[in-house]
Design a protein around this motif. Structure first.
Motif, PDB file in Angstrom:
ATOM      1  N   GLY A 132       0.836  -1.196   0.000  1.00  0.00           N
ATOM      2  CA  GLY A 132       0.000   0.000   0.000  1.00  0.00           C
ATOM      3  C   GLY A 132       0.871   1.245   0.000  1.00  0.00           C
ATOM      4  O   GLY A 132       2.082   1.185   0.208  1.00  0.00           O
ATOM      5  N   SER A 133       0.248   2.374  -0.226  1.00  0.00           N
ATOM      6  CA  SER A 133       0.964   3.652  -0.275  1.00  0.00           C
ATOM      7  C   SER A 133       1.752   3.878   1.010  1.00  0.00           C
ATOM      8  O   SER A 133       1.217   3.760   2.106  1.00  0.00           O
ATOM      9  CB  SER A 133      -0.050   4.776  -0.488  1.00  0.00           C
ATOM     10  OG  SER A 133       0.602   6.014  -0.458  1.00  0.00           O
ATOM     11  N   GLY A 134       3.039   4.166   0.864  1.00  0.00           N
ATOM     12  CA  GLY A 134       3.881   4.441   2.021  1.00  0.00           C
ATOM     13  C   GLY A 134       4.342   3.207   2.780  1.00  0.00           C
ATOM     14  O   GLY A 134       4.982   3.332   3.823  1.00  0.00           O
ATOM     15  N   GLN A 135       4.012   2.003   2.290  1.00  0.00           N
ATOM     16  CA  GLN A 135       4.415   0.769   2.970  1.00  0.00           C
ATOM     17  C   GLN A 135       5.751   0.276   2.417  1.00  0.00           C
ATOM     18  O   GLN A 135       6.074   0.517   1.257  1.00  0.00           O
ATOM     19  CB  GLN A 135       3.342  -0.308   2.782  1.00  0.00           C
ATOM     20  CG  GLN A 135       2.013   0.033   3.405  1.00  0.00           C
ATOM     21  CD  GLN A 135       2.121   0.248   4.900  1.00  0.00           C
ATOM     22  OE1 GLN A 135       2.743  -0.519   5.607  1.00  0.00           O
ATOM     23  NE2 GLN A 135       1.542   1.339   5.384  1.00  0.00           N
ATOM     24  N   PRO A 136       6.523  -0.456   3.233  1.00  0.00           N
ATOM     25  CA  PRO A 136       7.818  -0.956   2.757  1.00  0.00           C
ATOM     26  C   PRO A 136       7.646  -2.007   1.655  1.00  0.00           C
ATOM     27  O   PRO A 136       6.625  -2.681   1.599  1.00  0.00           O
ATOM     28  CB  PRO A 136       8.445  -1.577   4.009  1.00  0.00           C
ATOM     29  CG  PRO A 136       7.303  -1.858   4.924  1.00  0.00           C
ATOM     30  CD  PRO A 136       6.248  -0.836   4.616  1.00  0.00           C
ATOM     31  N   SER A 137       8.662  -2.124   0.792  1.00  0.00           N
ATOM     32  CA  SER A 137       8.597  -3.112  -0.289  1.00  0.00           C
ATOM     33  C   SER A 137       9.560  -4.269  -0.039  1.00  0.00           C
ATOM     34  O   SER A 137       9.778  -5.093  -0.923  1.00  0.00           O
ATOM     35  CB  SER A 137       8.901  -2.452  -1.634  1.00  0.00           C
ATOM     36  OG  SER A 137      10.204  -1.897  -1.599  1.00  0.00           O
ATOM     37  N   THR A 138      10.127  -4.331   1.152  1.00  0.00           N
ATOM     38  CA  THR A 138      11.024  -5.441   1.498  1.00  0.00           C
ATOM     39  C   THR A 138      10.582  -6.039   2.821  1.00  0.00           C
ATOM     40  O   THR A 138       9.761  -5.465   3.546  1.00  0.00           O
ATOM     41  CB  THR A 138      12.485  -4.954   1.632  1.00  0.00           C
ATOM     42  OG1 THR A 138      12.519  -3.940   2.643  1.00  0.00           O
ATOM     43  CG2 THR A 138      13.017  -4.405   0.329  1.00  0.00           C
ATOM     44  N   GLY A 139      11.149  -7.192   3.145  1.00  0.00           N
ATOM     45  CA  GLY A 139      10.863  -7.833   4.429  1.00  0.00           C
ATOM     46  C   GLY A 139       9.647  -8.735   4.432  1.00  0.00           C
ATOM     47  O   GLY A 139       9.213  -9.184   5.490  1.00  0.00           O
ATOM     48  N   TYR A 140       9.082  -9.042   3.271  1.00  0.00           N
ATOM     49  CA  TYR A 140       7.901  -9.903   3.207  1.00  0.00           C
ATOM     50  C   TYR A 140       8.295 -11.372   3.328  1.00  0.00           C
ATOM     51  O   TYR A 140       9.353 -11.787   2.851  1.00  0.00           O
ATOM     52  CB  TYR A 140       7.128  -9.674   1.903  1.00  0.00           C
ATOM     53  CG  TYR A 140       6.400  -8.350   1.897  1.00  0.00           C
ATOM     54  CD1 TYR A 140       5.068  -8.272   2.280  1.00  0.00           C
ATOM     55  CD2 TYR A 140       7.039  -7.177   1.523  1.00  0.00           C
ATOM     56  CE1 TYR A 140       4.394  -7.064   2.293  1.00  0.00           C
ATOM     57  CE2 TYR A 140       6.381  -5.963   1.533  1.00  0.00           C
ATOM     58  CZ  TYR A 140       5.062  -5.916   1.918  1.00  0.00           C
ATOM     59  OH  TYR A 140       4.405  -4.717   1.930  1.00  0.00           O
ATOM     60  N   GLN A 141       7.422 -12.139   3.986  1.00  0.00           N
ATOM     61  CA  GLN A 141       7.630 -13.571   4.155  1.00  0.00           C
ATOM     62  C   GLN A 141       6.339 -14.286   3.799  1.00  0.00           C
ATOM     63  O   GLN A 141       5.260 -13.698   3.836  1.00  0.00           O
ATOM     64  CB  GLN A 141       7.989 -13.907   5.601  1.00  0.00           C
ATOM     65  CG  GLN A 141       9.253 -13.263   6.099  1.00  0.00           C
ATOM     66  CD  GLN A 141       9.518 -13.624   7.570  1.00  0.00           C
ATOM     67  OE1 GLN A 141       8.851 -14.464   8.144  1.00  0.00           O
ATOM     68  NE2 GLN A 141      10.502 -12.968   8.146  1.00  0.00           N
ATOM     69  N   ILE A 142       6.472 -15.574   3.482  1.00  0.00           N
ATOM     70  CA  ILE A 142       5.295 -16.395   3.183  1.00  0.00           C
ATOM     71  C   ILE A 142       5.363 -17.655   4.028  1.00  0.00           C
ATOM     72  O   ILE A 142       6.446 -18.177   4.290  1.00  0.00           O
ATOM     73  CB  ILE A 142       5.211 -16.721   1.668  1.00  0.00           C
ATOM     74  CG1 ILE A 142       3.888 -17.391   1.311  1.00  0.00           C
ATOM     75  CG2 ILE A 142       6.398 -17.574   1.228  1.00  0.00           C
ATOM     76  CD1 ILE A 142       3.646 -17.479  -0.196  1.00  0.00           C
ATOM     77  N   LYS A 143       4.175 -18.098   4.492  1.00  0.00           N
ATOM     78  CA  LYS A 143       4.089 -19.343   5.257  1.00  0.00           C
ATOM     79  C   LYS A 143       2.896 -20.119   4.706  1.00  0.00           C
ATOM     80  O   LYS A 143       1.835 -19.556   4.461  1.00  0.00           O
ATOM     81  CB  LYS A 143       3.879 -19.040   6.736  1.00  0.00           C
ATOM     82  CG  LYS A 143       3.717 -20.299   7.601  1.00  0.00           C
ATOM     83  CD  LYS A 143       3.661 -19.975   9.080  1.00  0.00           C
ATOM     84  CE  LYS A 143       2.250 -19.819   9.537  1.00  0.00           C
ATOM     85  NZ  LYS A 143       2.094 -19.740  10.997  1.00  0.00           N
ATOM     86  N   PHE A 144       3.068 -21.401   4.507  1.00  0.00           N
ATOM     87  CA  PHE A 144       1.995 -22.273   4.053  1.00  0.00           C
ATOM     88  C   PHE A 144       1.471 -23.006   5.285  1.00  0.00           C
ATOM     89  O   PHE A 144       2.214 -23.731   5.943  1.00  0.00           O
ATOM     90  CB  PHE A 144       2.516 -23.247   2.995  1.00  0.00           C
ATOM     91  CG  PHE A 144       3.139 -22.532   1.825  1.00  0.00           C
ATOM     92  CD1 PHE A 144       2.354 -22.073   0.788  1.00  0.00           C
ATOM     93  CD2 PHE A 144       4.499 -22.267   1.790  1.00  0.00           C
ATOM     94  CE1 PHE A 144       2.908 -21.377  -0.282  1.00  0.00           C
ATOM     95  CE2 PHE A 144       5.071 -21.574   0.727  1.00  0.00           C
ATOM     96  CZ  PHE A 144       4.269 -21.131  -0.306  1.00  0.00           C
TER      97      PHE A 144
END
Length: 179
Positions: A132-144
């Protein structure tokens, strides 16, 4: 008749689609007795069946006994969706769905997974996260959380219940194969 349906749903972001399995299990010849339904919802959302947008409190006839409804919540909150089914012999049932929607700081989109899925065959999903606007574009993780089969993230096998970093949120792939 009875209704075979999904019971639990994960929380979705406003604007995301919930797929609701809704299979009618008749004790009679389904094609010989007209079966219809109406729905209501307490919050603003849209319901579709076979790609057709439905209107609340309007009666529709089921074309098939196996159905997948698609519901999109347009506002945050717990959407209480009620689907009332009846046939022309007077039998009726009402099913209630509780679908939680919240405002998300990012959106997650994917393509793939729309063809028939066969046991043991790989199903590919190309995924993307848009902050979203102003949110970081790094540091994302995924879990199943759960899956009875094999899962690969960008071609590498992964385990359920474990977080994996997503170095490229613009383009990553998940491949599943059922047991």
């Amino acid at each position: 008749f009875t209704i075979d349906r999904d019971a639990t749903f994960i929380e979705k972001a406003v604007g995301e689609t919930n797929q609701l399995k809704f299979n009618i299990q008749p004790s009679y010849d389904f094609s010989s007795i007209k079966t219809s339904f109406k729905f209501t919802t307490n919050l603003n959302g849209t319901l579709k069946l076979d790609g057709k947008t439905l209107v609340a409190n309007q009666e529709y006839t089921f074309e098939s006994k196996d159905n997948i409804f698609e519901y999109v919540g347009n506002v945050a909150g717990t959407h209480e969706l009620k689907i009332s089914v009846k046939n022309e012999k007077g039998a009726s049932k009402e099913e209630e769905f509780e679908l939680k929607y919240s405002v998300s700081e990012f959106t997650h989109t994917y393509t793939g997974g729309t063809a028939p899925i066969y046991q043991g065959d790989d199903t590919q999903y190309l995924m993307k996260i848009t902050p979203g606007s102003g949110q970081p574009s790094t540091g994302y993780q995924i879990k199943f959380n759960t899956y009875s089969g094999t899962i690969k993230l960008n071609g590498v096998a992964v385990q359920v219940g474990q977080y994996y970093p997503l170095p490229n949120i613009d383009n990553f792939s998940v491949t599943t194969a059922t047991n």
